[in-house]
Design a protein around this motif. Structure first.
Motif, PDB file in Angstrom:
ATOM      1  N   LYS A  81       1.115 -13.424  11.171  1.00  8.29           N
ATOM      2  CA  LYS A  81       1.223 -11.901  11.006  1.00  8.29           C
ATOM      3  C   LYS A  81       0.285 -11.199  11.713  1.00  8.29           C
ATOM      4  CE  LYS A  81       1.501  -8.903   6.974  1.00  8.29           C
ATOM      5  NZ  LYS A  81       1.305  -8.920   5.496  1.00  8.29           N
ATOM      6  N   GLU A  85       0.917  -5.555  11.965  1.00  9.90           N
ATOM      7  CA  GLU A  85       1.452  -5.614  10.403  1.00  9.90           C
ATOM      8  C   GLU A  85       0.508  -5.282   9.430  1.00  9.90           C
ATOM      9  OE1 GLU A  85       5.226  -8.344  11.006  1.00  9.90           O
ATOM     10  OE2 GLU A  85       3.465  -9.216  12.154  1.00  9.90           O
ATOM     11  N   ARG A  86      -0.751  -6.163   9.569  1.00  9.83           N
ATOM     12  CA  ARG A  86      -1.529  -5.940   8.476  1.00  9.83           C
ATOM     13  C   ARG A  86      -2.098  -4.571   8.187  1.00  9.83           C
ATOM     14  NH1 ARG A  86      -4.325 -10.630   6.677  1.00  9.83           N
ATOM     15  NH2 ARG A  86      -3.747 -12.716   7.864  1.00  9.83           N
ATOM     16  N   LEU A 125      -0.295  -1.839   8.912  1.00 13.00           N
ATOM     17  CA  LEU A 125       0.763  -1.251   8.529  1.00 13.00           C
ATOM     18  C   LEU A 125       1.009  -1.409   6.960  1.00 13.00           C
ATOM     19  CD1 LEU A 125       3.267  -1.292  11.418  1.00 13.00           C
ATOM     20  CD2 LEU A 125       2.206   0.769  10.619  1.00 13.00           C
ATOM     21  N   THR A 126       0.658  -2.662   6.317  1.00 14.92           N
ATOM     22  CA  THR A 126       0.926  -3.032   5.132  1.00 14.92           C
ATOM     23  C   THR A 126      -0.256  -3.303   4.298  1.00 14.92           C
ATOM     24  OG1 THR A 126       0.974  -5.410   6.065  1.00 14.92           O
ATOM     25  CG2 THR A 126       3.097  -4.263   5.972  1.00 14.92           C
ATOM     26  N   ARG A 152      -3.296  -2.414   1.597  1.00 12.01           N
ATOM     27  CA  ARG A 152      -3.182  -1.592   0.491  1.00 12.01           C
ATOM     28  C   ARG A 152      -4.828  -0.922   0.542  1.00 12.01           C
ATOM     29  NH1 ARG A 152       0.031  -2.735  -4.216  1.00 12.01           N
ATOM     30  NH2 ARG A 152      -0.509  -0.879  -5.489  1.00 12.01           N
ATOM     31  N   ASN A 194      -8.626  -3.479   0.248  1.00 13.15           N
ATOM     32  CA  ASN A 194      -7.690  -4.224   0.830  1.00 13.15           C
ATOM     33  C   ASN A 194      -7.831  -5.866   0.760  1.00 13.15           C
ATOM     34  OD1 ASN A 194      -4.964  -4.644   2.279  1.00 13.15           O
ATOM     35  ND2 ASN A 194      -6.091  -5.216   3.907  1.00 13.15           N
ATOM     36  N   GLN A 252      -6.094  -8.632  -1.872  1.00 14.25           N
ATOM     37  CA  GLN A 252      -5.301  -9.725  -1.400  1.00 14.25           C
ATOM     38  C   GLN A 252      -5.746 -11.054  -2.118  1.00 14.25           C
ATOM     39  OE1 GLN A 252      -2.841  -9.046   0.548  1.00 14.25           O
ATOM     40  NE2 GLN A 252      -3.372  -6.675   0.954  1.00 14.25           N
ATOM     41  N   THR A 290      -6.392   1.554   8.850  1.00 16.86           N
ATOM     42  CA  THR A 290      -5.460   2.584   8.368  1.00 16.86           C
ATOM     43  C   THR A 290      -6.000   3.896   8.713  1.00 16.86           C
ATOM     44  OG1 THR A 290      -6.655   2.533   6.180  1.00 16.86           O
ATOM     45  CG2 THR A 290      -4.696   1.077   6.449  1.00 16.86           C
TER      46      THR A 290
END
Length: 508
Positions: free
Chosen positions: A7, A11-12, A14-15, A17, A61, A65, A161
């Motif tokens: 990954k 991508e991390r 964008l996804t 939390r 985040n 996880q 983010t």
């Protein structure tokens, strides 16, 4: 960059939390600073997060996880304060037991915040590295899950983010973004996302000169263990940058900048004047670097962004910040000046300063020939006016030393001018209070004329409505009535302190 799981870091990001605990912070234009620097300066207000720092993003985040077995074992972390609060708050929201090891030097405001979020704050060691080693020891001994403050891809992605928000909030091209570096999580996350979408945007890493963790590593092309770090910017005081953060950041950073304490304090003041918010030193490093970069390259009309990354400042540190901000902005000059030891010499020196305000005046009688004065003078024209003032003093044959960049003078000497005066006669001590306005100090000296010799003088402008001066004056007994008349005509409040035990013991 592609991680071991296949990954990519983008991508991390964008996804990630983060918004269960964090908020989307505004990107505010610093209007006053933009006008002064002739550039468009934008502040990404991470100081407005629930824990007053961006660290909540990466911490949440990372903890979100975790697997159920990892959550059940509890989480241990090491932090100088802001990651600690992020872990504690995340643990409270996710129902995870948290223990955070913090250096003994951590400001109380950060320790108390961790406790208020339900975290178990353990104070250990004198710096982050010692706290980190103990946290890893607890991880092994108690089987807890370790939440790294920066060298973790989930943490890096959480911090990244911020970049997503910046690019949504400012859709015009950004010329450069200035990012504070401690362990490198913020730099790696934000820098990677912006560089991926806008390769022409410069990524500038900023550190305090007493903790050049990334600067030295970037220059050497490999991680460098610092022998020691200063703790003024405690939130970014790390001896060794993270392995993953360095690997990522070294590929996307364009330049590094080191700033000093005075420049950092000036940046704190700048943000306060634009937002009425007080940043912690680490939170203002990015802006300090931005200002230094603008001056060095003579930039104009550029879109420049920095992240105000934290506002967890202890109230008792504000005194130091206020003292150093004027020097960092080039608005005050400190001088050690030799003047004749004779009545009227103070007044003559004030005339030599011209219309500039005197911010500080410290003096104690030493001998009958010369007086050594420690003086602070307000200037508004930066380095240019500084040179004008020094040339004016030279033209009037004053002997002086510019102490503005002398660390001993700034930290210690200004508070130590004084002591017992040998062989002094007929000294009386008075404390005065007068309206703090231009010319008030000169009016005091002019009113006294040349009748009596000043043997002690202490004045410091603290920004209050009234100035406070402590003065020792040699007044023979047969002139006391005349001196009393002078006091009454002066129009300032005054108190005699000749019998004050503090004076008798340390100055008399």
């Amino acid at each position: 960059m592609t991680t071991s799981s296949g990954k990519s870091l983008i991508e991390r990001i964008l996804t990630a939390r983060v918004y269960d605990a964090a908020i989307e912070t505004p990107l505010d234009k610093a209007k006053n600073l933009s006008s002064r620097l002739n550039n468009n300066i934008f502040l990404k207000r991470e100081d407005l997060q629930p824990v007053f720092s961006f660290k909540i993003r990466g911490a949440f985040n990372r903890m979100f996880q975790l697997t159920e077995p990892e959550r059940a074992r509890g989480v241990v972390a090491a932090s100088a304060g802001n990651h600690a609060q992020g872990v504690a708050l995340s643990g409270k929201q996710l129902g995870i037991r948290t223990t955070i090891v913090m250096p003994k030097t951590t400001p109380d405001i950060k320790v108390n915040a961790v406790k208020s979020f339900g975290g178990n704050a353990v104070l250990h060691g004198n710096n982050f590295d010692e706290a980190y080693a103990y946290a890893r020891q607890l991880e092994r001994e108690e089987g807890m899950t370790f939440a790294h403050p920066f060298d973790d891809l989930d943490v890096i992605a959480g911090q990244g983010t911020i970049a997503m928000e910046v690019l949504r909030q400012h859709q015009d091209p950004i010329d450069a973004i200035f990012i504070t570096v401690g362990g490198g999580g913020l730099l790696a996350g934000v820098g990677s996302y912006i560089k991926y979408l806008y390769p022409n945007t410069k990524i500038i890493a900023v550190e305090h000169e007493e903790a050049p963790t990334f600067h030295d590593a970037f220059k050497a092309g490999k991680r460098v263990q610092l022998a020691q770090v200063g703790t003024f910017a405690d939130g970014a005081a790390v001896k060794l940058i993270g392995e993953q953060t360095f690997d990522i950041a070294s590929k996307i950073v364009d330049e590094t900048i080191l700033v000093n304490t005075d420049e950092t304090c000036a940046a704190i003041k700048d943000v306060f004047e634009d937002t009425r918010t007080l940043l912690e030193p680490a939170g203002a490093l990015g802006l300090a670097g931005l200002k230094k970069y603008v001056e060095h390259y003579g930039l104009q009309g550029k879109n420049l962004v920095t992240i105000t990354s934290g506002a967890n400042i202890n109230f008792d540190r504000l005194r130091h910040v206020a003292e150093r901000a004027e020097l960092g902005e080039g608005r005050e000059i400190l001088l050690a000046v030799t003047i004749p030891e004779q009545p009227g010499s103070f007044r003559q020196f004030c005339h030599a300063i011209g219309n500039r305000s005197i911010s500080e005046f410290n003096y104690r009688y030493a001998n009958q020939r010369e007086a050594q004065v420690f003086a602070g003078v307000k200037i508004s024209g930066g380095k240019a006016e500084r040179e004008i003032l020094l040339n004016e003093l030279r033209a009037q044959h004053y002997s002086f030393v510019d102490m503005s960049d002398n660390e001993v003078a700034k930290i210690h000497l200004r508070y130590m001018v004084g002591g017992h005066a040998q062989g002094i006669e007929n000294e009386v001590l008075y404390r005065f209070m007068f309206p703090e306005r231009p010319g008030a100090l000169l009016h005091f000296l002019t009113s006294m004329g040349g009748n009596w010799n000043i043997s002690l003088f202490h004045y410091r402008n603290h920004g209050s409505d009234y100035g406070r001066v402590l003065v020792g004056i040699q007044v023979p007994p047969n002139e006391r009535a005349e001196f009393q008349k002078f006091l009454e005509n002066l129009g300032y409040e005054y108190w005699e302190e000749t019998q004050n035990p503090a004076y008798q013991r340390f100055l008399g």
